[in-house]
Design a protein around this motif. Sequence first.
Motif, PDB file in Angstrom:
ATOM      1  N   SER A 140     -61.784 -64.869   9.040  1.00 33.00           N
ATOM      2  CA  SER A 140     -62.842 -63.890   8.774  1.00 33.00           C
ATOM      3  C   SER A 140     -62.799 -63.429   7.318  1.00 33.00           C
ATOM      4  CB  SER A 140     -62.709 -62.698   9.721  1.00 33.00           C
ATOM      5  OG  SER A 140     -62.886 -63.120  11.062  1.00 33.00           O
ATOM      6  N   ASP A 141     -61.601 -63.214   6.795  1.00 31.21           N
ATOM      7  CA  ASP A 141     -61.472 -62.839   5.384  1.00 31.21           C
ATOM      8  C   ASP A 141     -62.063 -63.922   4.479  1.00 31.21           C
ATOM      9  OD1 ASP A 141     -60.219 -60.420   5.992  1.00 31.21           O
ATOM     10  OD2 ASP A 141     -58.194 -61.172   5.562  1.00 31.21           O
TER      11      ASP A 141
ATOM     12  N   TYR B  78     -67.279 -59.855  10.158  1.00 33.26           N
ATOM     13  CA  TYR B  78     -66.841 -58.472  10.384  1.00 33.26           C
ATOM     14  C   TYR B  78     -66.548 -58.230  11.866  1.00 33.26           C
ATOM     15  CZ  TYR B  78     -67.927 -57.031   5.620  1.00 33.26           C
ATOM     16  OH  TYR B  78     -67.923 -56.881   4.253  1.00 33.26           O
TER      17      TYR B  78
ATOM     18  N   ARG C  28     -63.321 -60.078  12.885  1.00 33.17           N
ATOM     19  CA  ARG C  28     -62.160 -59.401  12.326  1.00 33.17           C
ATOM     20  C   ARG C  28     -61.924 -58.060  13.026  1.00 33.17           C
ATOM     21  NH1 ARG C  28     -61.926 -58.296   5.931  1.00 33.17           N
ATOM     22  NH2 ARG C  28     -63.217 -56.518   6.543  1.00 33.17           N
ATOM     23  N   GLY C  29     -63.016 -57.367  13.347  1.00 31.97           N
ATOM     24  CA  GLY C  29     -62.883 -56.103  14.063  1.00 31.97           C
ATOM     25  C   GLY C  29     -62.227 -56.276  15.422  1.00 31.97           C
TER      26      GLY C  29
ATOM     27  N   ASP D  66     -64.825 -52.373  10.580  1.00 30.80           N
ATOM     28  CA  ASP D  66     -65.447 -53.698  10.621  1.00 30.80           C
ATOM     29  C   ASP D  66     -66.632 -53.745  11.577  1.00 30.80           C
ATOM     30  OD1 ASP D  66     -63.899 -54.917   8.681  1.00 30.80           O
ATOM     31  OD2 ASP D  66     -62.505 -55.829  10.110  1.00 30.80           O
TER      32      ASP D  66
ATOM     33  N   ARG E  34     -69.589 -52.052  10.024  1.00 33.89           N
ATOM     34  CA  ARG E  34     -70.201 -52.910   8.999  1.00 33.89           C
ATOM     35  C   ARG E  34     -71.004 -54.026   9.662  1.00 33.89           C
ATOM     36  NH1 ARG E  34     -72.903 -53.472   4.735  1.00 33.89           N
ATOM     37  NH2 ARG E  34     -72.275 -55.091   3.313  1.00 33.89           N
TER      38      ARG E  34
END
Length: 140
Positions: free
Chosen positions: A92-93, A106, A109-110, A125, A128
């Motif tokens: 995800s990054d 986001y 990753r969240g 995340d 967002r």
Amino acid sequence: MNRLIRGAASKLSLRDYPGALEEAGRAIEAAPNNATAFYYKATAYNLLGRYEEAVASASQALALNPNDVASRDARAWAQNHLDQFHNAIADSDQSLELDPADPYAYANRGFAHEKLGDIDAMVSDLKRAADLSPQFEPVY
């Protein structure tokens, strides 16, 4: 070849996941270096709950096109389902480095942050993701 890719995409939209998997497989047979075909295969595997195979197909897509955000998102989704949360965060990054407005990165990753117990990062995340796409408003 493009017909097979369009066929896989169409079957996914119709929720014919086995059919999408079959079409993507035919596209790969016709053009084994087509990253898009591997992406559709990974997506079909994800939707069938076959997460290890989704990781493998998304990884093949990324070997062919390392900047493919959609394949990276598909792999992160599968990694979350395989409890590979650190890998999901890393993918995800990388997606967000390539596309800072990617709501799927986001969201993935969240969810990984949630499973790792980092609620503040999860909330940030998912907020967002919801800001970027109304599809994620119910999760925030």
